[in-house]
Scaffold this active site. Sequence first.
Site, mmCIF file in Angstrom:
data_model
loop_
_atom_site.group_PDB
_atom_site.id
_atom_site.type_symbol
_atom_site.label_atom_id
_atom_site.label_comp_id
_atom_site.label_asym_id
_atom_site.label_seq_id
_atom_site.Cartn_x
_atom_site.Cartn_y
_atom_site.Cartn_z
ATOM 1 N N GLU A 80 -12.340 2.266 -6.264
ATOM 2 C CA GLU A 80 -11.908 1.351 -5.031
ATOM 3 C C GLU A 80 -10.783 2.427 -4.527
ATOM 4 O OE1 GLU A 80 -10.503 -2.646 -5.476
ATOM 5 O OE2 GLU A 80 -9.096 -2.353 -4.097
ATOM 6 N N LYS A 274 -6.706 -10.153 -9.096
ATOM 7 C CA LYS A 274 -7.185 -9.636 -8.540
ATOM 8 C C LYS A 274 -7.085 -7.585 -9.021
ATOM 9 C CE LYS A 274 -10.629 -6.413 -6.517
ATOM 10 N NZ LYS A 274 -10.507 -5.307 -5.796
ATOM 11 N N ASP A 290 -14.314 -2.449 -23.327
ATOM 12 C CA ASP A 290 -15.102 -3.168 -22.658
ATOM 13 C C ASP A 290 -14.163 -4.304 -21.085
ATOM 14 O OD1 ASP A 290 -16.902 -5.283 -22.074
ATOM 15 O OD2 ASP A 290 -17.068 -6.490 -23.979
ATOM 16 N N HIS A 387 -4.969 0.776 3.578
ATOM 17 C CA HIS A 387 -6.584 0.714 2.892
ATOM 18 C C HIS A 387 -6.880 1.939 3.637
ATOM 19 C CE1 HIS A 387 -7.546 -2.308 -0.512
ATOM 20 N NE2 HIS A 387 -6.131 -1.806 -0.124
HETATM 21 C C1 MEV Z 1 -7.694 -4.817 -2.992
HETATM 22 O O1 MEV Z 1 -8.681 -4.977 -4.566
HETATM 23 C C2 MEV Z 1 -6.424 -5.495 -4.292
HETATM 24 C C3 MEV Z 1 -5.686 -7.448 -3.314
HETATM 25 O O2 MEV Z 1 -6.014 -7.673 -2.265
HETATM 26 C C4 MEV Z 1 -4.123 -7.668 -3.926
HETATM 27 C C5 MEV Z 1 -3.422 -8.713 -4.083
HETATM 28 O O3 MEV Z 1 -3.982 -8.996 -2.941
HETATM 29 O O4 MEV Z 1 -2.813 -8.716 -4.342
HETATM 30 C C6 MEV Z 1 -4.378 -6.252 -2.262
#
Ligand code: MEV
Length: 435
Positions: A80, A274, A290, A387
Site C-alpha cells: 500500500e 486496519k 506470521d 493517498h
Molecule cells: C487505509 O489503508 C487506512 C485508513 O483507512 C485507516 C483509517 O481510516 O484510520 C486510512
Amino acid sequence: MKGFSKLSPQEKLLLASERFEDPASTAKQFESFQHPDEETQEILSGISENTISNYPLPYNVAPNFLINGKLFMVPMVTEESSVVAAASSAARFWVEKGGFHARVAQNIKNGQLHFLYGGAADKLKAAMPDIESSLRAEAKPVTKNMEQRGGGIRTITLNDRRHLIDGYFQLHVRFDTIDAMGANFINSCLEVFASALGSFFDNTDGFDRNDYEPLMAILSNYNDQCLVEVSVSCDVDALGHAAPQLSAEAFVRRFILALKVAESDIYRATTHNKGIMNGVDAVILATGNDFRAIEAGAHAWAARSGQYRSLSQADVQDNRFSFSLQMPMALGTVGGLTRLHPLAARSLEMLGNPDAKALMMVAGAAGLANNFAAIRSLTTTGIQSGHMRMHLSNIIMQLNTTKEEARYIKKHFAEEKISYQAVAQFLEVIRKRGT
Ligand code: MEV
C-alpha cells in the site's frame, strides 16, 4: 490432478503456464521472477510448497523512529503506497517530542488440548497434580532445550467446559518461548500431552482410557498475556503545527472525538484498527513473522469487552495529550523464517538484532505511527489528497505512459484533483496534442 507435488519445479511451472492463453510467454514471465542465484531460490522455494516463482513486494524503510530513546530505521514490507509515507511522517513528527514509549510486561503464549472425558470429573480434577507431573515428564525431550534458554511450560490448567459441549474439557497451557514465536514448540508439546494423557489414564488405577477422546492439540493465537504497549505524549500547545489550519486545541478535540467514534462504532473501529495493522503488518512481514497470527489475535483482543473497539486510545489531562496502543503481539526473532529468509534476517539486523520484546515494541510503534497519521489526515485534510498523490505513480504505470508523458502528468496533477479517469483523459489529450 494427481501427483502434482511430486513434479519438478520446472514441470510445475510449465503445467501451471498451460492454463494461460500464451503458455510460453507466461512461463517466461514466471521464470523472470525467480531468483538468479540458485541457492537463494532454493531457500525461497523451500519455505513453501509447489513454488513456481516469487511474488515480489516493495521493501521499504521508515527512518526517525525514536523508541524508548533509541533511534531506529524501520523496515516495512507493504503493497500500500501511503503506509510508509504515513509511518515516516508520524515518526518524524514525534521524534522531536520524545518519540515513542513502549513496554512489554509479559511474553506468555497460550496453547490448548481439547478433549472429551466421560469419567468422573471430580476424580479427574483431583488427579491434576499427578497428571501435570506426568505430562511435564513426557514432554521433557521437547522442552529440554527451551528450558535451558530460560523458557518452557509455565502453567497447566484443567478447564471444565461441559456446560458448553457434552463431556468437553480442556488443558489450557501457558508457555514462555523467549525469543521464538514458538508455534512448533507449543504444538509439539501439546501433541505429546494428548498421547501422554491417554497413557496416564491407561496406567493409573481408577481411570479408564476409554473415557478419554483427545480432539485437538493446538496453540491459541489469542495471546492475552503477550501484550505490547506503546504511547506518545506531549503538551497540547506543541500540537499547534499538527494541522496548519487548526489550533492545537481544535486539533486535539477532533482527534479525541475520532477515537471516541472508533471506541463506539464497529464499522469505524474496524477501519481504524486496519490503519494500525497497516504499520504492524509491514514490520511483521519484513521480519519474517506470521502476520495472520497477529491479525487474528489483535481483532480478538479488540473485541474482548464483547464489543469490537479501537485498539488505541487518546486522552488529554492537565493540558497533556497522550495517544496509546495496547495489543497482543506474539513475535519471534529466532526460528521460523526470521533467519531463513535472507531479507528477514537483514531486517532484524537493521533493527540491531532485537529480542522478541524489542521487536514487539518496534512493530507496535509502527502501528501507532500509522494510526496517528491516519487520524490526523482524516480529521483535517481528509486522506484522499495524500493517498491519490501516492497513487498517481500506480495509475501512470497502469496507463503504460512514456517517461516524458509521466513527467508531464505528474507536473499537471501536482495541483489538480487526481483520479484514474482524470489521468487517463489527460493522457488522451496530451497524446492527441502530441506533447
Ligand atoms: C487505509 O489503508 C487506512 C485508513 O483507512 C485507516 C483509517 O481510516 O484510520 C486510512
